[in-house]
Design a protein around this motif. Structure first.
Motif, PDB file in Angstrom:
ATOM      1  N   TYR A   1      10.493  -6.199  -2.554  1.00  0.00           N
ATOM      2  CA  TYR A   1      11.015  -5.132  -1.703  1.00  0.00           C
ATOM      3  C   TYR A   1      10.716  -3.926  -2.142  1.00  0.00           C
ATOM      4  N   ALA A   2      10.377  -4.615  -4.075  1.00  0.00           N
ATOM      5  CA  ALA A   2       9.924  -2.377  -4.776  1.00  0.00           C
ATOM      6  C   ALA A   2       8.805  -2.062  -3.975  1.00  0.00           C
ATOM      7  N   GLU A   3       7.648  -3.266  -2.865  1.00  0.00           N
ATOM      8  CA  GLU A   3       6.632  -3.032  -2.851  1.00  0.00           C
ATOM      9  C   GLU A   3       6.591  -2.318  -0.768  1.00  0.00           C
ATOM     10  N   ARG A   4       8.467  -2.283  -0.845  1.00  0.00           N
ATOM     11  CA  ARG A   4       8.644  -2.725   0.436  1.00  0.00           C
ATOM     12  C   ARG A   4       7.841  -2.990   1.605  1.00  0.00           C
ATOM     13  N   LEU A   5       7.550  -4.175   0.906  1.00  0.00           N
ATOM     14  CA  LEU A   5       6.908  -5.351   2.551  1.00  0.00           C
ATOM     15  C   LEU A   5       8.352  -6.400   3.447  1.00  0.00           C
ATOM     16  N   ASN A   6       8.042  -6.360   4.318  1.00  0.00           N
ATOM     17  CA  ASN A   6       8.937  -7.503   5.373  1.00  0.00           C
ATOM     18  C   ASN A   6       9.403  -8.583   4.315  1.00  0.00           C
TER      19      ASN A   6
ATOM     20  N   ILE B   1       4.626 -12.675 -13.278  1.00  0.00           N
ATOM     21  CA  ILE B   1       3.956 -13.145 -11.746  1.00  0.00           C
ATOM     22  C   ILE B   1       3.573 -11.038 -11.174  1.00  0.00           C
ATOM     23  N   ILE B   2       1.693 -10.533 -10.924  1.00  0.00           N
ATOM     24  CA  ILE B   2       1.470  -9.773 -11.050  1.00  0.00           C
ATOM     25  C   ILE B   2       1.115  -9.457  -9.269  1.00  0.00           C
ATOM     26  N   GLY B   3       0.985 -10.340  -9.069  1.00  0.00           N
ATOM     27  CA  GLY B   3       0.685 -10.536  -7.791  1.00  0.00           C
ATOM     28  C   GLY B   3       1.199 -11.675  -6.177  1.00  0.00           C
ATOM     29  N   CYS B   4       1.404 -11.721  -5.233  1.00  0.00           N
ATOM     30  CA  CYS B   4       1.731 -12.595  -4.562  1.00  0.00           C
ATOM     31  C   CYS B   4       1.109 -12.916  -3.422  1.00  0.00           C
ATOM     32  N   GLY B   5       1.060 -13.518  -2.452  1.00  0.00           N
ATOM     33  CA  GLY B   5       1.262 -13.383  -1.399  1.00  0.00           C
ATOM     34  C   GLY B   5       1.257 -14.670  -0.355  1.00  0.00           C
ATOM     35  N   GLN B   6       1.075 -15.022   0.903  1.00  0.00           N
ATOM     36  CA  GLN B   6       1.548 -16.565   1.851  1.00  0.00           C
ATOM     37  C   GLN B   6       1.408 -16.331   3.258  1.00  0.00           C
ATOM     38  N   VAL B   7       0.519 -17.666   3.368  1.00  0.00           N
ATOM     39  CA  VAL B   7       0.554 -17.719   4.996  1.00  0.00           C
ATOM     40  C   VAL B   7       1.954 -18.356   6.008  1.00  0.00           C
ATOM     41  N   LYS B   8       2.522 -17.294   6.580  1.00  0.00           N
ATOM     42  CA  LYS B   8       3.724 -18.116   7.466  1.00  0.00           C
ATOM     43  C   LYS B   8       3.777 -18.181   8.659  1.00  0.00           C
TER      44      LYS B   8
ATOM     45  N   ILE C   1       1.330  -9.553   0.727  1.00  0.00           N
ATOM     46  CA  ILE C   1      -0.015  -9.373   0.073  1.00  0.00           C
ATOM     47  C   ILE C   1       0.996  -7.874  -0.584  1.00  0.00           C
ATOM     48  N   ALA C   2       0.941  -9.312  -2.292  1.00  0.00           N
ATOM     49  CA  ALA C   2       1.774  -7.131  -3.387  1.00  0.00           C
ATOM     50  C   ALA C   2       1.048  -7.799  -4.252  1.00  0.00           C
TER      51      ALA C   2
ATOM     52  N   GLY D   1      -9.111  -6.782  -8.601  1.00  0.00           N
ATOM     53  CA  GLY D   1      -9.136  -8.488  -7.995  1.00  0.00           C
ATOM     54  C   GLY D   1      -8.266  -9.171  -7.719  1.00  0.00           C
ATOM     55  N   VAL D   2      -7.386  -8.869  -7.712  1.00  0.00           N
ATOM     56  CA  VAL D   2      -5.883  -9.795  -7.533  1.00  0.00           C
ATOM     57  C   VAL D   2      -5.423  -9.965  -6.518  1.00  0.00           C
ATOM     58  N   ALA D   3      -5.227  -8.719  -5.819  1.00  0.00           N
ATOM     59  CA  ALA D   3      -5.200  -9.049  -4.095  1.00  0.00           C
ATOM     60  C   ALA D   3      -6.169  -9.803  -3.581  1.00  0.00           C
ATOM     61  N   SER D   4      -8.184  -9.652  -4.065  1.00  0.00           N
ATOM     62  CA  SER D   4      -8.970 -10.453  -2.785  1.00  0.00           C
ATOM     63  C   SER D   4      -8.450 -11.904  -3.749  1.00  0.00           C
TER      64      SER D   4
END
Length: 145
Positions: free
Chosen positions: A20-25, A44-51, A63-64, A73-76
């Motif tokens: 929500y903070a990053e205004r993602l879906n 938690i400083i970052g996250c991501g998923q495959v849906k 990916i946030a 390099g966190v997102a990578s």
């Protein structure tokens, strides 16, 4: 310093807050699909998923990274972990200015006719959004084959 780990049920609320903070879906946020980047204090400083989607296609999504942790390099690292567990084909939607970032992982623009049904449907919404915002919001759909 940070490390990666799979999300746990206790992380669901923090994942939603970051998205929500990053205004993602905010749809399809199932903590069981997430990988997290965690700082030394276990925040938690970052996250991501495959849906997955109704047509069997899969999306690299959510990916946030917290602003103060960007460009480290966190997102990578999260993306590499997700790609290691989820072979192609994969798709994603992103702001057009991020396409170069995702190109580094092998994602590229896909012709509309080659998109699976979910992403063709999404492409229609992208066109409407582009028109409705008078071109101010530009979204790209990328794929990894």
């Amino acid at each position: 310093m940070y490390r990666l780990r799979r999300a746990e049920a206790k992380d669901a609320k923090a994942i939603r807050r970051l998205i929500y903070a990053e205004r993602l879906n905010p749809f399809g946020l199932d903590w069981r699909r997430f990988w997290l980047a965690i700082d030394e204090d276990e925040h938690i400083i970052g996250c991501g998923q495959v849906k997955p989607h109704f047509d069997g296609s899969r999306e690299l999504a959510s990916i946030a990274v917290q602003r103060k942790w960007r460009r480290r390099g966190v997102a990578s690292a999260i993306i590499r972990q997700l790609l290691a567990e989820n072979p192609p084909p994969l798709y994603l939607t992103c702001r057009t200015e991020l396409t170069d970032f995702y190109n580094r992982f092998g994602f590229d623009e896909i012709e509309f006719a080659e998109l699976p049904p979910y992403f063709r449907w999404m492409g229609q919404w992208v066109r409407i959004l582009h028109w409705f915002t008078l071109g101010q919001v530009k979204i790209s759909i990328l794929g990894l084959k």
